[in-house]
Write an enzyme that holds these catalytic residues in place. Structure first.
Site, short mmCIF file in Angstrom:
data_model
loop_
_atom_site.label_atom_id
_atom_site.label_comp_id
_atom_site.label_asym_id
_atom_site.label_seq_id
_atom_site.Cartn_x
_atom_site.Cartn_y
_atom_site.Cartn_z
N GLY D 13 19.21 -3.32 2.95
CA GLY D 13 18.62 -2.13 2.34
C GLY D 13 19.64 -1.01 2.26
N ALA D 14 19.68 -0.37 1.10
CA ALA D 14 20.67 0.68 0.87
C ALA D 14 20.00 1.98 0.49
CB ALA D 14 21.67 0.24 -0.20
N GLY D 15 18.84 2.25 1.10
CA GLY D 15 18.23 3.57 0.93
C GLY D 15 18.81 4.52 1.96
N GLY D 16 18.12 5.62 2.20
CA GLY D 16 18.63 6.60 3.15
C GLY D 16 18.89 5.99 4.51
N PHE D 117 5.70 23.40 4.10
CA PHE D 117 5.20 22.08 3.75
C PHE D 117 3.95 21.81 4.57
CE2 PHE D 117 6.61 18.12 1.64
CZ PHE D 117 7.39 18.68 0.66
N GLN D 237 -0.50 6.08 4.20
CA GLN D 237 -0.78 7.44 3.73
C GLN D 237 -1.10 7.50 2.24
OE1 GLN D 237 2.44 10.67 3.58
NE2 GLN D 237 1.02 11.37 5.15
N HIS D 239 -1.27 10.16 -0.63
CA HIS D 239 -0.81 11.52 -0.90
C HIS D 239 -1.81 12.17 -1.86
CE1 HIS D 239 1.67 14.83 -2.29
NE2 HIS D 239 2.59 14.53 -1.41
N LEU D 249 4.24 10.89 -8.18
CA LEU D 249 4.01 11.93 -7.19
C LEU D 249 4.33 13.33 -7.70
CD1 LEU D 249 3.25 11.94 -4.12
CD2 LEU D 249 5.61 12.66 -3.80
N GLU D 252 4.33 17.92 -2.54
CA GLU D 252 3.62 18.92 -1.78
C GLU D 252 4.32 20.28 -1.89
OE1 GLU D 252 2.43 16.97 1.77
OE2 GLU D 252 2.81 18.78 2.93
N ARG D 283 -1.79 15.63 4.91
CA ARG D 283 -2.14 14.88 3.70
C ARG D 283 -3.44 14.11 3.80
NH1 ARG D 283 4.00 12.86 2.35
NH2 ARG D 283 4.69 14.92 1.72
N HIS D 370 1.07 6.16 -0.83
CA HIS D 370 2.36 6.83 -0.77
C HIS D 370 3.30 6.32 0.32
CE1 HIS D 370 5.23 9.96 -1.36
NE2 HIS D 370 5.04 10.50 -0.17
N GLU D 401 11.41 3.59 6.36
CA GLU D 401 9.98 3.41 6.15
C GLU D 401 9.48 2.06 6.64
OE1 GLU D 401 8.58 4.73 2.35
OE2 GLU D 401 6.61 3.80 2.62
N ARG D 412 1.74 10.73 8.55
CA ARG D 412 3.07 11.34 8.53
C ARG D 412 3.00 12.73 7.92
NH1 ARG D 412 7.16 11.92 4.59
NH2 ARG D 412 6.11 10.62 3.07
C1 LIG Z 1 7.65 9.87 -4.76
C2 LIG Z 1 8.01 10.00 -3.32
C3 LIG Z 1 8.30 11.26 -2.80
C4 LIG Z 1 8.64 11.41 -1.46
N1 LIG Z 1 8.94 12.66 -0.99
C5 LIG Z 1 9.31 12.80 0.30
C6 LIG Z 1 9.68 14.07 0.81
O1 LIG Z 1 9.66 15.08 0.12
N2 LIG Z 1 10.05 14.17 2.09
C7 LIG Z 1 10.09 13.08 2.90
O2 LIG Z 1 10.46 13.23 4.05
N3 LIG Z 1 9.75 11.86 2.44
C8 LIG Z 1 9.37 11.68 1.17
N4 LIG Z 1 9.03 10.44 0.70
C9 LIG Z 1 9.13 9.28 1.56
C10 LIG Z 1 10.55 8.79 1.67
O3 LIG Z 1 11.25 9.06 0.49
C11 LIG Z 1 10.64 7.29 1.88
O4 LIG Z 1 9.82 6.93 2.88
C12 LIG Z 1 12.06 6.93 2.27
O5 LIG Z 1 12.93 7.34 1.28
C13 LIG Z 1 12.23 5.48 2.55
O6 LIG Z 1 13.62 5.25 2.76
P1 LIG Z 1 14.20 3.89 3.24
O7 LIG Z 1 15.64 4.09 3.50
O8 LIG Z 1 13.38 3.38 4.35
O9 LIG Z 1 13.96 2.91 2.05
P2 LIG Z 1 14.43 2.95 0.53
O10 LIG Z 1 15.17 4.15 0.19
O11 LIG Z 1 13.30 2.60 -0.30
O12 LIG Z 1 15.42 1.77 0.48
C14 LIG Z 1 15.02 0.44 0.55
C15 LIG Z 1 16.23 -0.38 0.31
O13 LIG Z 1 15.97 -1.69 0.69
C16 LIG Z 1 16.42 -2.56 -0.28
N5 LIG Z 1 15.63 -3.77 -0.19
C17 LIG Z 1 14.28 -3.88 -0.20
N6 LIG Z 1 13.92 -5.15 -0.10
C18 LIG Z 1 15.06 -5.86 0.01
C19 LIG Z 1 15.36 -7.24 0.13
N7 LIG Z 1 14.41 -8.15 0.17
N8 LIG Z 1 16.64 -7.61 0.18
C20 LIG Z 1 17.63 -6.71 0.12
N9 LIG Z 1 17.41 -5.41 0.00
C21 LIG Z 1 16.13 -5.00 -0.05
C22 LIG Z 1 16.28 -1.82 -1.55
O14 LIG Z 1 17.19 -2.30 -2.51
C23 LIG Z 1 16.65 -0.43 -1.12
O15 LIG Z 1 18.02 -0.24 -1.21
C24 LIG Z 1 8.68 10.28 -0.63
C25 LIG Z 1 8.38 9.02 -1.15
C26 LIG Z 1 8.05 8.88 -2.47
C27 LIG Z 1 7.70 7.53 -2.99
#
Ligand SMILES: Cc1cc2nc3c(=O)[nH]c(=O)nc-3n(C[C@H](O)[C@H](O)[C@H](O)COP(=O)(O)OP(=O)(O)OC[C@H]3O[C@@H](n4cnc5c(N)ncnc54)[C@H](O)[C@@H]3O)c2cc1C
Ligand code: HEM
Ligand code: SF4
Ligand code: F3S
Ligand code: FES
Lengths: 128, 140, 234, 597
Positions: D13-16, D117, D237, D239, D249, D252, D283, D370, D401, D412
């Site tokens: 996973g390459a999210g935050g 918030f 959750q 939203h 979305l 908020e 929420r 959400h 997440e 949350r």
């Molecule tokens: C519209 C929206 C608004 C939001 N606003 C806020 C906010 O204002 N403040 C706040 O605190 N939170 C907010 N959130 C929540 C927050 O953004 C998310 O919970 C958070 O970004 C999740 O981050 P993560 O790093 O866990 O996952 P993600 O950023 O979703 O990354 C998941 C990663 O896993 C990878 N992955 C998934 N499955 C596989 C697999 N099988 N094999 C390889 N890679 C895989 C994907 O490619 C991706 O890179 C919001 C969420 C949404 C949807």
């Protein structure tokens, strides 16, 4: 196997609109002027030195009124479009007015070109 | 809130040619403007047709000025001043134009070798045109 | 309403040449083009391939050529297209791998080439580095980029030469060059003043028109060109 | 074998969360990131409003207040030691992001700007406090970009568009993962000492959702199949403000800047449900209030939506009524331009998808699925724990997440997820590297690809009549109706039966794409399998919990029941059945109280 990277003529179909057309015309007109000036210089050279027939033939073409219509169009367009490009390049903050700039450019182009062509036609008719 | 050192002005070849293109464009405007105004001052209004005037504007060569009714129309128009003027505008136009050709060519050519070859050919063409053009101007 | 989608199809394994296929679907005016593609994939032909994720124009996955212009399929509604036929094709200038999926690697390579990260070796303060709202505003526009490639693949200069870094990379560079906290402007400007840098841009404006984030791309490029010339980061 | 890779640490996973973990792990260990999307496509990029940290830049604030608000927001189900840890780490973490280059919006003094918030309060007055650090309304986008940029700077290895299908656990410790390369359908073995899961949420289980297509819970599902339990899955959750029918979305932050919710009669109905903070209640509270309004026929035109109103005249009128002040003490008055500059993307969404100009017209909104509070159980260092006694599984980590630390408990607070990512992402990365540097590689099983291959084969040889698309829709719709904002015994039972039926039908899908190149249909089927798996766990966990708490609201058990239910659910998948267990909540400073806003 992925397809080869190949844009070719598909690019022409891209709906870039006015600005893309202006660029294409600018490019074509620039090349055309280079060609025009280049040939003219060389033909003048031949004429001066050898009194060559080719040069005379070319001059006849150059001095025909239809050819002049085209050349004036090309030069005027290139000069005006070039001016727009220069102004936007030197003051990038004006780029948000690019649309207006394009309008203005045509606003100057159309009367100027129109007038020139009209006078030329009138002269031609008078001169017989 | 913080001051940071401004980067030095980088004089890359691409930048120099880019700025030259803009400047030469403006210079051509200026020269053409002078040519046009002076042509009127010299009586272009009665003497030449508009096609000839247009040609004169860009290339103030008396050969460009024709008038079937006045045989010696170019008399006042051919002198050293205009030769210099024409040389200037010719120099700028050809350099600007040949550089434009180079830019177009290099847009399409990515590799170093092709670029060097293209630059060479365009450079030779540019010199050739300049020599021939100046010769023609001086000889006319 | 009924709309027909004419979709570019290419499957490297089938041995067939690229071709177009037509699908007629029932659509709401408020449907996204992406919804229609999903529907077609789900109901007519599961082999239809395209990238997508967020479905609201913020992840940058689904750039494609729709009716001849680069758009995000998820940010374009049927009603905005004013027509019963929608032509969907892959973006230009990158190799097509399958259907609407193209090889993004050259795009990201260009992105990486402009040092796309904050450069500042000065010791950081304990709290935040200060930056006035005006200094922040200076580069606000270019922070919006989602790297969707709509701009770069609409640029005729990029079409003819994929080594041109392209508008997206320049937008990223702009975001750092004009950030008052960054110290790498000189290096980036040097890269961008080179053979495949900003001077391959001929102010064609396709990029600005295509940008789904409404970034003034051409202006950003213009500002970089100017900074190279003047050495000033105002 | 070209499809064999060896790294000390693998981040899935390459999210935050994933990128933060990778940045820290790669400092001392050989690290690679595997992601099914290009990193910048991750869902973190969609987060809008802000990241919570008690910097106190715009009014007094303290990490301890943040801690209490989070505990209260979690409906007392959050583990208080972890919450306290997170809220105190928040402050340096946000400064660190700033130093990495994140372009936060700024105050006049050049500090990081902060906005109010939901659920974040001044603990003395009970009034909203400015705690969300923001970069316009694209905070998540900026976090994702900044972290990815730092990874480029530090030469982190990436395997983009590789989908992890299976995790390898040998001798009770992590040994690696199996991933499918999207470009050619080849399976790869990633042999690792530490594996960090950061795959995000699973909101695609529900019909109306703010979540991306990619939010299919791949990580949790893979672990579940390998015997790891899931924690608190009943808490999901909803939203309050998703765009009507699309679920997109509306942050908020709109209400933070003074927007309010109104019903068909033009009433600001939140006054009745949360008299002190009104539209900035947490929420779950607002979503339920909206549901009740709509059920009682006060939806707009009797339909299932309400208005979110951020027109300057509305904002100013209610701000005056509330006596709201700016940090400098002057009355709070906004202009259309100001709202536009603070919430540009929201304005853009409303214009694009609703055809509504939010500065001139109210926006139709409805609650939207959400955020997953539940997920892979971990301790506060990101280590995965696998039973009631919090036994650590060596080498396995989770963050973001997909993980359940649990800092969010039953609900949350906004801005706490981004915070969760950077704090626990970092610590998971540090721990994983530390562990990897002291451990040796586990031996791999004789055929590490066995399970993945067998499952893929099964899908590829399927030759029935069913459509994935249809099955997916049926799941989403039953889950939204029966396991949504409000739940009942009957409804959930119905949903459970449906899920069982759909699982059977999924085995008989029509013959899929057989291609090797970007076979996205194959992955759709795989992902739907994951979603069904998690839908089942969610429903079973929810059925068992006979109380209402946070995101889990039961019509048949409307009260919170601390005597019986102040505990975390753990759900295992054993022999095809879900088995439940429970573990206590960590309570340090704050004894459970009734929750009023
Ligand atoms: C519209 C929206 C608004 C939001 N606003 C806020 C906010 O204002 N403040 C706040 O605190 N939170 C907010 N959130 C929540 C927050 O953004 C998310 O919970 C958070 O970004 C999740 O981050 P993560 O790093 O866990 O996952 P993600 O950023 O979703 O990354 C998941 C990663 O896993 C990878 N992955 C998934 N499955 C596989 C697999 N099988 N094999 C390889 N890679 C895989 C994907 O490619 C991706 O890179 C919001 C969420 C949404 C949807
Ligand atoms: C007043 C007169 C002129 C002005 C203002 C002008 C302006 C410009 C400008 C600004 C450009 C750069 C365009 C870009 O970068 O996209 C340009 C390009 C060019 N010009 Fe001119 N020009 C003038 C006259 C000429 C003349 C007389 C010639 C030919 C001899 C010429 C040939 C070209 C060519 C070939 C190009 C390259 C086109 C391209 O890159 O697409 N121009 N001109
Ligand atoms: S500048 Fe705009 S079009 Fe280009 S990549 Fe960024 S968001 Fe996409
Ligand atoms: S389309 Fe291309 S040429 Fe420049 S203005 Fe945009 S990058
Ligand atoms: S799917 Fe994310 S931008 Fe379209």
């Amino acid at each position: 196997m992925a397809l080869k990277r190949n844009v070719g003529l598909k690019g022409i179909k891209y709906r870039g609109g006015g600005p893309m057309l202006a660029w294409a015309l600018h490019r074509i007109s620039g090349l055309a002027i280079v060609l025009f000036v280049g040939l003219h210089v060389i033909s003048s050279f031949f004429m001066q030195q050898l009194g060559s027939d080719i040069a005379t033939a070319l001059n006849t073409v150059y001095e025909s009124i239809y050819f002049q219509f085209i050349v004036i169009f090309i030069v005027l367009f290139h000069a005006l479009n070039g001016l727009r490009v220069i102004i936007l390049d030197l003051w990038p903050q004006l780029i948000k007015f690019q649309r207006e700039a394009t309008w203005l450019q045509w606003l100057i182009f159309i009367p100027t070109y129109g007038m020139t062509v009209t006078i030329m036609i009138l002269n031609q008719l008078q001169g017989g | 809130m913080s001051s940071r050192p401004a980067p030095q002005i980088g004089f890359s070849f691409e930048y120099l040619m880019w700025i030259f293109t803009r400047i030469s464009g403006l210079v051509m405007y200026l020269l053409a403007f002078v040519g046009l105004v002076m042509a009127f001052w010299m009586g272009a209004h009665q003497q030449v047709d508009i096609g000839a005037l247009a040609r004169w504007t860009f290339f103030p060569n008396p050969n460009h000025v024709t008038n079937t009714n006045i045989p010696d129309v170019t008399l006042g128009w051919s002198n050293a001043w205009w030769q210099v003027m024409e040389m200037l505008i010719f120099l700028f136009a050809v350099t600007h134009g040949m550089n434009g050709v180079r830019v177009i060519y290099e847009d399409y050519i990515g590799n170093t070798w092709g670029r060097a070859l293209g630059r060479g050919i365009i450079f030779l063409l540019w010199i050739f045109l300049l020599i021939v053009g100046i010769y023609v101007i001086l000889a006319s | 309403m009924e709309v027909t989608l004419k979709i570019f199809r290419y499957n490297p394994e089938s041995g067939k040449k690229p071709h177009y296929e037509k699908y007629t679907v029932e659509a709401e005016p408020t449907d996204r083009v992406l919804d229609l593609l999903e529907y077609i994939k789900g109901n007519f032909d599961g082999t239809l391939s395209f990238r997508r994720s967020c479905a609201h124009g913020i992840c940058g996955s689904d750039a494609m050529r729709i009716n001849g212009q680069n758009r995000l399929a998820c940010k374009l509604l049927v009603k905005d297209l004013h027509g019963a036929q929608i032509t969907v094709e892959p973006i230009l200038g990158l190799r097509v791998i399958k259907d609407l999926i193209v090889d993004m690697e050259p795009f990201f390579e260009n992105y990486r080439s402009v040092l796309p990260y904050l450069i500042n070796d000065e010791p950081a303060p304990k709290k935040e580095r200060l930056q006035s709202p005006e200094e922040r505003e200076r580069f606000d526009d270019t922070t919006k980029c989602i790297l969707c490639a709509c701009c770069t693949t609409s640029c005729p200069s990029f079409w003819v030469n994929e080594k041109y870094v392209g508008p997206a990379a320049i937008v990223t560079a702009h975001r750092f060059i004009f950030d008052s906290r960054d110290r790498g402007a000189a290096e980036r400007l040097k890269i961008l003043s080179g053979q495949f840098g900003v001077y391959r841009c001929h102010t064609i404006f396709n990029c600005t028109t295509a940008c789904p984030r409404e970034i003034e791309v051409t202006q950003a490029i213009g500002e970089v060109k100017k900074a190279i010339g003047t050495g000033s980061l105002e | 074998m070209s499809n064999y890779h060896q790294f000390d640490v693998i981040v899935v996973g390459a999210g935050g969360a994933g990128l933060m973990a990778a940045l820290y792990a790669s400092k001392t260990a050989n690290t690679a990131v595997i992601s099914k999307l290009y990193p910048t496509r991750s869902h973190t990029g969609t987060a809008q409003g802000g990241v919570g940290a008690a910097l106190g830049n715009e009014g007094e604030d303290h990490p301890d207040w943040h801690t209490f608000d989070t505990v209260k927001g979690s409906d007392y189900l959050g583990d208080q030691d972890a919450i306290e840890f997170m809220c105190h780490e928040a402050v340096p973490a946000v400064y660190e992001l700033e130093h990495m280059g994140l372009p936060f919006s700024r105050t006049e003094d050049g500090l990081i700007a902060q906005r109010p918030f939901g659920g974040h309060t001044n603990n003395i007055t009970g009034k909203p406090v400015r705690r969300a650090c923001y970069a316009a309304d694209r905070t998540g986008h900026m976090i994702l970009q900044t972290l990815y940029q730092q990874c480029i700077k530090n030469d982190v290895n990436f395997f983009d568009e590789f989908q992890v299908l299976d995790v390898l656990i040998e001798n009770g410790a992590a040994a690696g993962v199996v991933a499918l390369e999207l470009a050619n359908r080849e399976l790869h073995v990633f042999h690792a000492k530490s594996v960090i899961f950061a795959t995000g949420g699973h909101g695609r289980i529900w019909e109306i959702t703010s979540n991306a297509y990619s939010y299919t819970g791949d990580g949790p599902a893979a672990l579940l199949r390998r015997g790891i339990p899931m924690e608190d899955m009943e808490f999901f959750q909803f939203h309050p403000t998703g765009i009507y029918r699309m679920g997109i979305l509306i942050t908020e932050g709109v209400r933070g800047e003074g927007g309010i919710l109104v019903n068909d009669k033009g009433e600001r109905f939140m006054e009745h449900y949360a008299p002190t903070v009104k539209d900035l209640a947490s929420r779950d509270v607002i979503s339920r209030a909206m549901y009740l309004e709509m059920r009682d026929g006060r939806g707009i035109n009797g339909k299932r939506y309400l208005y979110l109103d951020m027109r300057p005249e509305t904002v100013n009128r209610y701000a005056a009524l509330d006596g709201r002040k700016r940090p400098d003490g002057s009355p709070y008055v906004v202009t259309g331009e100001e709202l536009l500059s603070k919430l540009p993307d929201i304005v853009d969404f409303a214009r694009t998808y609703l055809g509504v100009d939010p500065v001139a017209q109210p926006m139709p909104v409805q609650p939207t699925a959400h955020y997953a509070m539940g997920g892979i159980p971990t301790n506060m260092y990101g280590e995965v724990v696998i039973d009631e006694a919090n036994t650590v599984l060596p080498g396995l980590y989770a963050a973001g997440e997909c993980a359940c630390v649990s800092v969010h408990g039953a609900n949350r607070l906004g801005t706490n997820s981004l915070l969760d990512l950077i704090v626990f992402g970092k610590h998971a990365g540090l721990r994983a590297a530390e562990y990897a540097n002291g451990a040796s590689f586990q031996t791999l099983p004789a055929d590490p690809l066995e399970y993945a291959n067998q499952q893929l084969d099964q899908i590829l040889h399927s030759d029935g009549e069913e459509k994935v698309y249809v099955i997916g829709h049926e799941m989403k719709s039953v889950m939204f109706d029966e396991v949504g904002v409000f739940r009942t015994q009957e409804g959930m039972q119905k949903a459970l039966e449906k899920i069982g039926e759909l699982r059977e039908r999924l085995k008989r899908v029509r013959k899929p794409d057989m291609g090797k190149v970007f076979n996205t249909e194959l992955l759709d089927i795989w992902e739907l399998g994951n979603l069904l798996e998690l839908a089942e766990v969610t429903t079973v966990s929810a059925l068992a919990r006979t109380e209402s708490r946070g995101g889990h609201a039961r019509e048949d058990y409307p009260k919170r029941d601390d005597v019986n239910w102040l505990k975390h659910t753990l759900a295992w998948k054993r022999n095809g059945n879900i088995e439940l267990g429970y573990k206590p909540v960590v309570i340090t400073k704050f004894q459970p109280k009734e929750r009023v806003y």
